[in-house]
Design an enzyme around this catalytic site. Structure first.
Site, PDB file in Angstrom:
ATOM      1  N   TYR A   1      -8.957  -7.252  -9.308  1.00  0.00           N
ATOM      2  CA  TYR A   1      -9.429  -6.455  -9.990  1.00  0.00           C
ATOM      3  C   TYR A   1     -10.520  -7.375 -10.746  1.00  0.00           C
ATOM      4  CZ  TYR A   1      -5.809  -4.257 -10.296  1.00  0.00           C
ATOM      5  OH  TYR A   1      -3.469  -3.589  -9.382  1.00  0.00           O
TER       6      TYR A   1
ATOM      7  N   GLN B   1       0.740  -1.252  -0.234  1.00  0.00           N
ATOM      8  CA  GLN B   1      -0.198   0.002  -0.157  1.00  0.00           C
ATOM      9  C   GLN B   1       1.190   0.950   0.084  1.00  0.00           C
ATOM     10  OE1 GLN B   1      -2.862  -0.507   3.166  1.00  0.00           O
ATOM     11  NE2 GLN B   1      -4.721  -1.383   1.420  1.00  0.00           N
TER      12      GLN B   1
HETATM   13  P1  NAD Z   1      -9.375  -0.529 -11.696  1.00  0.00           P
HETATM   14  O1  NAD Z   1      -8.357   0.533 -12.307  1.00  0.00           O
HETATM   15  O2  NAD Z   1      -8.475  -1.496 -12.689  1.00  0.00           O
HETATM   16  O3  NAD Z   1     -10.404  -0.046 -12.616  1.00  0.00           O
HETATM   17  C1  NAD Z   1     -11.662   0.029 -12.309  1.00  0.00           C
HETATM   18  C2  NAD Z   1     -13.490  -0.123 -11.461  1.00  0.00           C
HETATM   19  O4  NAD Z   1     -13.660  -0.663 -12.496  1.00  0.00           O
HETATM   20  C3  NAD Z   1     -12.618  -1.226 -10.502  1.00  0.00           C
HETATM   21  O5  NAD Z   1     -13.731  -2.005  -9.650  1.00  0.00           O
HETATM   22  C4  NAD Z   1     -13.552  -2.185 -11.680  1.00  0.00           C
HETATM   23  O6  NAD Z   1     -14.549  -3.360 -11.041  1.00  0.00           O
HETATM   24  C5  NAD Z   1     -14.305  -1.556 -12.631  1.00  0.00           C
HETATM   25  N1  NAD Z   1     -14.810  -1.892 -13.699  1.00  0.00           N
HETATM   26  C6  NAD Z   1     -14.216  -2.629 -14.409  1.00  0.00           C
HETATM   27  N2  NAD Z   1     -15.003  -2.968 -15.854  1.00  0.00           N
HETATM   28  C7  NAD Z   1     -16.752  -2.604 -15.177  1.00  0.00           C
HETATM   29  C8  NAD Z   1     -17.550  -2.664 -16.360  1.00  0.00           C
HETATM   30  N3  NAD Z   1     -17.021  -3.173 -17.029  1.00  0.00           N
HETATM   31  N4  NAD Z   1     -18.701  -2.381 -15.317  1.00  0.00           N
HETATM   32  C9  NAD Z   1     -18.333  -1.761 -13.961  1.00  0.00           C
HETATM   33  N5  NAD Z   1     -17.283  -1.155 -13.585  1.00  0.00           N
HETATM   34  C10 NAD Z   1     -16.385  -2.078 -13.958  1.00  0.00           C
HETATM   35  O7  NAD Z   1      -9.738  -1.599 -10.543  1.00  0.00           O
HETATM   36  P2  NAD Z   1      -9.188  -0.144  -9.198  1.00  0.00           P
HETATM   37  O8  NAD Z   1      -9.780   0.822  -8.475  1.00  0.00           O
HETATM   38  O9  NAD Z   1      -7.943  -0.205  -9.335  1.00  0.00           O
HETATM   39  O10 NAD Z   1      -9.077  -0.768  -8.096  1.00  0.00           O
HETATM   40  C11 NAD Z   1      -8.988  -2.389  -8.382  1.00  0.00           C
HETATM   41  C12 NAD Z   1      -9.460  -3.757  -6.969  1.00  0.00           C
HETATM   42  O11 NAD Z   1      -8.420  -2.973  -6.032  1.00  0.00           O
HETATM   43  C13 NAD Z   1     -10.618  -2.764  -6.030  1.00  0.00           C
HETATM   44  O12 NAD Z   1     -11.182  -4.107  -5.992  1.00  0.00           O
HETATM   45  C14 NAD Z   1      -9.765  -2.126  -5.041  1.00  0.00           C
HETATM   46  O13 NAD Z   1     -10.197  -1.920  -3.476  1.00  0.00           O
HETATM   47  C15 NAD Z   1      -8.414  -2.911  -4.870  1.00  0.00           C
HETATM   48  N6  NAD Z   1      -7.645  -1.898  -3.935  1.00  0.00           N
HETATM   49  C16 NAD Z   1      -6.853  -2.317  -3.009  1.00  0.00           C
HETATM   50  C17 NAD Z   1      -5.047  -2.583  -2.813  1.00  0.00           C
HETATM   51  C18 NAD Z   1      -4.981  -2.764  -1.313  1.00  0.00           C
HETATM   52  O14 NAD Z   1      -5.511  -3.497  -0.247  1.00  0.00           O
HETATM   53  N7  NAD Z   1      -3.720  -2.554  -0.906  1.00  0.00           N
HETATM   54  C19 NAD Z   1      -5.467  -0.227  -2.754  1.00  0.00           C
HETATM   55  C20 NAD Z   1      -5.667  -0.476  -3.953  1.00  0.00           C
HETATM   56  C21 NAD Z   1      -7.055  -1.027  -4.155  1.00  0.00           C
END
Ligand code: NAD
Length: 360
Positions: A228, A127
């Site tokens: 993801y 993180q």
């Molecule tokens: P991302 O930038 O890859 O995508 C953004 C969002 O778009 C995601 O929530 C994804 O589910 C959504 N998405 C993809 N296809 C879609 C569709 N067809 N219709 C609607 N929505 C759609 O994702 P992100 O913001 O980088 O986050 C990815 C995951 O990682 C999430 O679960 C987030 O909570 C998690 N995360 C964890 C940590 C950690 O624990 N260190 C840090 C950051 C993010």
């Protein structure tokens, strides 16, 4: 091994700076790293060279830095095609190699090692180095502020003696890091907010911010996708499109953030959907670099379609360069610290290594 970190200037379009004097001082004081910067390295933020030299850095030319450093840090791909560098020089940056694999070719040719921090796993340990979370949070926030620039009505309900102006209705597509920040920002401004994501777990987070979650049955999720989203089946996509088009009839502002790593962004807003939006509607598409969530989006352009404005920009954190540089510099510091303390063959570091030592 004593490390020598080279900080090279970013391309002219970049407003952010990868490493700030505060982190330069920490790295030199705690880990005895030698640091060289190019002249006017901090100029995008107006930071004079003297602040870097006071922190312990020395000033060198770009070619000297490329020849003498074992670690080279820049946000973007900052090495020219013609540059020659010693084999196994390590480059640290944000390259989006899954979507732009061609960016790596010149590094392969030079037998360089490339560490791309957008490949970090989303784990608790990672993180503090997570550049994507830093930049996405800022972009999600800025996307809503940007929408206020183009929207000619108001966000909150405003009551006057003559009339009551209705609050804006916002739809956020994708409720990951950027989407959740966009929801929180739009709520603070008094808008009515709906959000959609294919991950069911996102629903709880959306509701906890006071927005309404649009749920569509039959989604596909994979436990090995690292949290993801994955590509959805065609019948799901059809239901998704119908439901979103219905929502767009009563939506003034759309913030698009949906992405699938390494894939073209899913199209969630089609031409029919845009056609039926209320006049003066605004779409901010943060997925533009990977094709956009709206079929009419053009990357780094504003498209006027009837009375709807569609802005495609995946790097809105560049409009918050101070904040973005603060976060990035902290992330890069934590990454280099981890590399020094745990070694380059540590799991987190190798997860970001996008060119292997044997030059594959
Ligand atoms: P991302 O930038 O890859 O995508 C953004 C969002 O778009 C995601 O929530 C994804 O589910 C959504 N998405 C993809 N296809 C879609 C569709 N067809 N219709 C609607 N929505 C759609 O994702 P992100 O913001 O980088 O986050 C990815 C995951 O990682 C999430 O679960 C987030 O909570 C998690 N995360 C964890 C940590 C950690 O624990 N260190 C840090 C950051 C993010």
């Amino acid at each position: 091994m004593k490390h020598h970190l080279g900080l090279i200037k970013e391309p002219s379009y970049e407003t952010r700076v990868a490493f700030l004097p505060e982190e330069v001082k920490k790295l030199i004081d705690k880990y005895e790293v030698k640091i060289s910067i190019e002249k006017e390295y901090g100029s995008p933020l107006g930071i004079p060279d003297a602040e870097y030299t006071t922190a312990g850095a020395t000033i060198s030319s770009k070619s000297e830095i490329l020849q003498n450093s074992n670690l080279i840090l820049s946000i973007n791909d900052a090495m020219g095609e013609q540059e020659s560098i010693p084999a196994e020089t390590s480059f640290i940056g944000i390259y989006n190699p899954l979507f732009f694999p061609e960016r790596l070719q010149k590094y392969k040719n030079q037998q360089a090692l490339v560490y791309s921090l957008d490949r970090l796993p989303r784990t608790t340990l990672a993180q503090a180095m997570d550049v994507r979370s830093s930049l996405d949070a800022l972009s999600g926030y800025k996307a809503v502020l940007k929408a206020t620039d183009y929207y000619t009505k108001v966000f909150p309900m405003i009551t006057t003696a003559t009339k009551t102006l209705k609050p804006a209705r916002v739809l956020v597509l994708g409720a990951g890091v950027a989407g959740l920040q966009a929801i929180a920002t739009a709520k603070r401004l008094g808008a009515i907010v709906h959000a959609f994501d294919v991950r069911k777990a996102a629903g709880e987070e959306v509701r906890s911010l006071g927005a309404q979650f649009i749920e569509i049955e039959g989604n596909k999720e994979e436990t090995n996708a690292g949290g993801y989203a994955v590509e959805q089946a065609d019948d799901y996509k059809k239901r998704q499109q119908d439901r979103i088009n219905e929502q767009l009839l009563a939506t003034d502002l759309v913030i698009c953030t949906a992405n699938i790593p390494g894939k073209k962004a899913p199209i969630l807003v089609d031409e029919d959907g845009v056609k039926n939006m209320p006049s003066g509607a605004v779409i901010i598409d943060l997925a533009a670099e990977q094709g956009g969530n709206c079929s009419l989006t053009k990357n780094n352009e504003i498209v006027n379609y009837n009375s709807v404005k569609i802005l495609g920009d995946s790097h809105l954190s560049r409009e918050l360069p101070d904040a973005a540089s603060q976060l990035l510099s902290g992330n890069f510091f934590n990454f280099i610290k981890h590399m020094i303390e745990k070694g380059a063959d540590n799991d987190l570091i190798t997860a970001t290594q996008v060119i292997q030592t044997e030059n594959t």
